[in-house]
Design an enzyme around this catalytic site. Sequence first.
Site, PDB file in Angstrom:
ATOM      1  N   SER A  59      11.105  -9.478  28.418  1.00 23.53           N
ATOM      2  CA  SER A  59       9.892  -8.673  28.566  1.00 23.53           C
ATOM      3  C   SER A  59       9.241  -8.937  29.920  1.00 23.53           C
ATOM      4  O   SER A  59       8.825 -10.060  30.225  1.00 23.53           O
ATOM      5  CB  SER A  59       8.908  -9.008  27.446  1.00 23.53           C
ATOM      6  OG  SER A  59       7.687  -8.356  27.712  1.00 23.53           O
ATOM      7  N   HIS A  72      12.651  -5.068  28.804  1.00 22.85           N
ATOM      8  CA  HIS A  72      11.592  -4.580  27.911  1.00 22.85           C
ATOM      9  C   HIS A  72      10.320  -4.373  28.731  1.00 22.85           C
ATOM     10  O   HIS A  72       9.899  -5.258  29.485  1.00 22.85           O
ATOM     11  CB  HIS A  72      11.372  -5.615  26.804  1.00 22.85           C
ATOM     12  CG  HIS A  72      10.444  -5.172  25.721  1.00 22.85           C
ATOM     13  ND1 HIS A  72      10.819  -4.301  24.720  1.00 22.85           N
ATOM     14  CD2 HIS A  72       9.151  -5.481  25.467  1.00 22.85           C
ATOM     15  CE1 HIS A  72       9.793  -4.109  23.898  1.00 22.85           C
ATOM     16  NE2 HIS A  72       8.764  -4.803  24.332  1.00 22.85           N
ATOM     17  N   ASP A  90       6.397  -3.240  28.496  1.00 22.15           N
ATOM     18  CA  ASP A  90       5.262  -3.058  27.584  1.00 22.15           C
ATOM     19  C   ASP A  90       4.120  -2.292  28.264  1.00 22.15           C
ATOM     20  O   ASP A  90       3.527  -2.790  29.215  1.00 22.15           O
ATOM     21  CB  ASP A  90       4.704  -4.427  27.177  1.00 22.15           C
ATOM     22  CG  ASP A  90       5.636  -5.183  26.260  1.00 22.15           C
ATOM     23  OD1 ASP A  90       5.956  -4.661  25.182  1.00 22.15           O
ATOM     24  OD2 ASP A  90       6.032  -6.308  26.625  1.00 22.15           O
ATOM     25  N   MET A 119       0.374  -0.923  27.855  1.00 25.63           N
ATOM     26  CA  MET A 119      -0.826  -1.133  27.022  1.00 25.63           C
ATOM     27  C   MET A 119      -2.027  -0.443  27.668  1.00 25.63           C
ATOM     28  O   MET A 119      -2.176  -0.482  28.887  1.00 25.63           O
ATOM     29  CB  MET A 119      -1.140  -2.622  26.924  1.00 25.63           C
ATOM     30  CG  MET A 119       0.005  -3.459  26.417  1.00 25.63           C
ATOM     31  SD  MET A 119      -0.460  -5.206  26.432  1.00 25.63           S
ATOM     32  CE  MET A 119       1.077  -5.931  25.865  1.00 25.63           C
ATOM     33  N   HIS A 176       8.089   0.105  25.525  1.00 29.29           N
ATOM     34  CA  HIS A 176       7.331  -0.093  24.281  1.00 29.29           C
ATOM     35  C   HIS A 176       5.901   0.376  24.536  1.00 29.29           C
ATOM     36  O   HIS A 176       5.159  -0.273  25.277  1.00 29.29           O
ATOM     37  CB  HIS A 176       7.394  -1.592  23.932  1.00 29.29           C
ATOM     38  CG  HIS A 176       6.582  -1.998  22.752  1.00 29.29           C
ATOM     39  ND1 HIS A 176       6.314  -3.328  22.467  1.00 29.29           N
ATOM     40  CD2 HIS A 176       5.981  -1.280  21.759  1.00 29.29           C
ATOM     41  CE1 HIS A 176       5.589  -3.403  21.366  1.00 29.29           C
ATOM     42  NE2 HIS A 176       5.365  -2.180  20.919  1.00 29.29           N
ATOM     43  N   MET A 196       2.171   0.903  23.742  1.00 30.76           N
ATOM     44  CA  MET A 196       1.036   0.467  22.934  1.00 30.76           C
ATOM     45  C   MET A 196      -0.184   1.198  23.464  1.00 30.76           C
ATOM     46  O   MET A 196      -1.113   0.606  24.006  1.00 30.76           O
ATOM     47  CB  MET A 196       0.884  -1.066  23.031  1.00 30.76           C
ATOM     48  CG  MET A 196       1.955  -1.797  22.242  1.00 30.76           C
ATOM     49  SD  MET A 196       2.165  -3.508  22.787  1.00 30.76           S
ATOM     50  CE  MET A 196       3.298  -3.243  24.140  1.00 30.76           C
ATOM     51  N   MET A 223       7.367  -5.859  15.088  1.00 39.49           N
ATOM     52  CA  MET A 223       6.489  -6.789  15.815  1.00 39.49           C
ATOM     53  C   MET A 223       6.391  -8.095  15.030  1.00 39.49           C
ATOM     54  O   MET A 223       6.033  -8.104  13.854  1.00 39.49           O
ATOM     55  CB  MET A 223       5.074  -6.212  15.971  1.00 39.49           C
ATOM     56  CG  MET A 223       4.902  -5.116  17.010  1.00 39.49           C
ATOM     57  SD  MET A 223       5.440  -5.495  18.699  1.00 39.49           S
ATOM     58  CE  MET A 223       4.599  -7.031  19.049  1.00 39.49           C
ATOM     59  N   PHE A 226      -0.286  -9.291  23.701  1.00 36.35           N
ATOM     60  CA  PHE A 226      -0.151 -10.439  24.612  1.00 36.35           C
ATOM     61  C   PHE A 226       1.224 -11.097  24.470  1.00 36.35           C
ATOM     62  O   PHE A 226       1.785 -11.129  23.381  1.00 36.35           O
ATOM     63  CB  PHE A 226      -1.230 -11.494  24.307  1.00 36.35           C
ATOM     64  CG  PHE A 226      -2.619 -10.939  24.390  1.00 36.35           C
ATOM     65  CD1 PHE A 226      -3.294 -10.875  25.604  1.00 36.35           C
ATOM     66  CD2 PHE A 226      -3.241 -10.427  23.255  1.00 36.35           C
ATOM     67  CE1 PHE A 226      -4.561 -10.325  25.688  1.00 36.35           C
ATOM     68  CE2 PHE A 226      -4.521  -9.873  23.319  1.00 36.35           C
ATOM     69  CZ  PHE A 226      -5.184  -9.825  24.553  1.00 36.35           C
ATOM     70  N   GLY A 227       1.691 -11.658  25.574  1.00 42.45           N
ATOM     71  CA  GLY A 227       2.895 -12.482  25.527  1.00 42.45           C
ATOM     72  C   GLY A 227       2.511 -13.893  25.114  1.00 42.45           C
ATOM     73  O   GLY A 227       1.328 -14.243  25.057  1.00 42.45           O
ATOM     74  N   GLY A 228       3.500 -14.693  24.799  1.00 42.24           N
ATOM     75  CA  GLY A 228       3.282 -16.116  24.545  1.00 42.24           C
ATOM     76  C   GLY A 228       2.625 -16.471  23.229  1.00 42.24           C
ATOM     77  O   GLY A 228       2.104 -17.578  23.076  1.00 42.24           O
ATOM     78  N   ASP A 262      10.190  -8.357  18.341  1.00 46.23           N
ATOM     79  CA  ASP A 262       9.371  -8.529  19.544  1.00 46.23           C
ATOM     80  C   ASP A 262       8.161  -9.421  19.261  1.00 46.23           C
ATOM     81  O   ASP A 262       7.293  -9.069  18.474  1.00 46.23           O
ATOM     82  CB  ASP A 262       8.908  -7.128  20.005  1.00 46.23           C
ATOM     83  CG  ASP A 262       8.130  -7.152  21.302  1.00 46.23           C
ATOM     84  OD1 ASP A 262       8.025  -8.216  21.936  1.00 46.23           O
ATOM     85  OD2 ASP A 262       7.613  -6.076  21.689  1.00 46.23           O
ATOM     86  N   GLY A 263       8.142 -10.578  19.932  1.00 46.34           N
ATOM     87  CA  GLY A 263       6.991 -11.462  19.847  1.00 46.34           C
ATOM     88  C   GLY A 263       7.343 -12.859  19.377  1.00 46.34           C
ATOM     89  O   GLY A 263       7.839 -13.044  18.263  1.00 46.34           O
ATOM     90  N   GLY A 264       7.156 -13.835  20.261  1.00 47.37           N
ATOM     91  CA  GLY A 264       7.346 -15.228  19.865  1.00 47.37           C
ATOM     92  C   GLY A 264       8.789 -15.624  19.633  1.00 47.37           C
ATOM     93  O   GLY A 264       9.062 -16.662  19.011  1.00 47.37           O
ATOM     94  N   GLY A 307       9.795 -12.768  26.180  1.00 45.33           N
ATOM     95  CA  GLY A 307       8.995 -12.808  27.400  1.00 45.33           C
ATOM     96  C   GLY A 307       8.830 -14.228  27.875  1.00 45.33           C
ATOM     97  O   GLY A 307       9.519 -14.711  28.776  1.00 45.33           O
TER      98      GLY A 307
HETATM   99  C1  DX5 Z   1       3.436  -8.080  22.919  1.00 42.60           C
HETATM  100  C2  DX5 Z   1       4.585  -7.408  23.594  1.00 42.60           C
HETATM  101  C3  DX5 Z   1       5.769  -8.256  23.778  1.00 42.60           C
HETATM  102  C4  DX5 Z   1       5.565  -9.496  24.614  1.00 42.60           C
HETATM  103  C5  DX5 Z   1       6.485 -10.548  24.050  1.00 42.60           C
HETATM  104  O1  DX5 Z   1       2.509  -7.144  22.555  1.00 42.60           O
HETATM  105  O2  DX5 Z   1       4.996  -6.274  22.868  1.00 42.60           O
HETATM  106  O3  DX5 Z   1       6.886  -7.510  24.268  1.00 42.60           O
HETATM  107  O4  DX5 Z   1       5.829  -9.323  25.981  1.00 42.60           O
HETATM  108  O5  DX5 Z   1       6.246 -11.732  24.697  1.00 42.60           O
HETATM  109  P1  DX5 Z   1       6.674 -13.153  24.072  1.00 42.60           P
HETATM  110  O6  DX5 Z   1       8.167 -13.127  23.962  1.00 42.60           O
HETATM  111  O7  DX5 Z   1       6.179 -14.110  25.081  1.00 42.60           O
HETATM  112  O8  DX5 Z   1       6.007 -13.281  22.741  1.00 42.60           O
HETATM  113 ZN    ZN Z   2       6.869  -5.263  23.474  1.00 46.97          ZN
END
Ligand code: DX5
Ligand code: ZN
Length: 215
Positions: free
Chosen positions: A8, A33, A35, A37, A66, A68, A137, A143-145, A175-177, A197
């Site tokens: 990501s 990927h 994102d 937003m 993706h 959002m 999701m 958010f990432g991380g 997607d996520g974590g 990400g």
């Molecule tokens: C969150 C995004 C993800 C994000 C994932 O809303 O859709 O794509 O970048 O990041 P990590 O892998 O750090 O959770």
């Molecule tokens: Zn995403």
Amino acid sequence: MPTIIAPSLLSANFLNLEKDIEMLNRSEAEWLHFDVMDGVFVPNISFGFPVLKAVRKATKKYIDVHLMIHQYDNFIEEFKAAGADGLTVHFENSIHLHRTIQAIKKAGMKAGVALNPHTPINVLSEIINEVDLVLIMSVNPGFGGQKFIENTCSKIAACKQLIEQKKSSALIEVDGGVDLTNCKKIISAGANVLVAGNAVFASTNPMQTIEELKK
Ligand code: DX5
Ligand code: ZN
């Protein structure tokens, strides 16, 4: 099928995006990927068309967008023109999902539908044969991380069951974590595409991390 890794770009270095994309080009990641937003559908704002166009010039890899954002319907063809290979919209803000999926495919992209953590898989039963991808999701989007929500594994399994039952060819993306500690159980549950990400870009050796996630 081998697992597809989709790093990501939200976690990339925006001061030197070209360098990160060159690294991804050399890596075993098949997808990037991306994102988008809008600060309305999710409590964060990321990037849009100018960045997508620039990324498109720097890579031949599949760009997995993706969305959002609210009110995406007027932008579908623009995403294709800017370089998207696949476009995924959220179930939660789609009034005419069937029409949107057709419009994405008509524009020449793979069509995906994303589900927030609280949305059950069964809402997809009448659309699963139309979509190319289901994005599950595993954090609340924005958010990432963030930390992987454990309940996701049973959702992945339920999605796989629905896909088999309906003889759909949709891929399951998570997607996520996602990181090296949980990728194995996510793949065992039935995921085909892993978004990562933080796990990739905060790693001391991103290329190796991508390779390990794939294994
Ligand atoms: C969150 C995004 C993800 C994000 C994932 O809303 O859709 O794509 O970048 O990041 P990590 O892998 O750090 O959770
Ligand atoms: Zn995403």
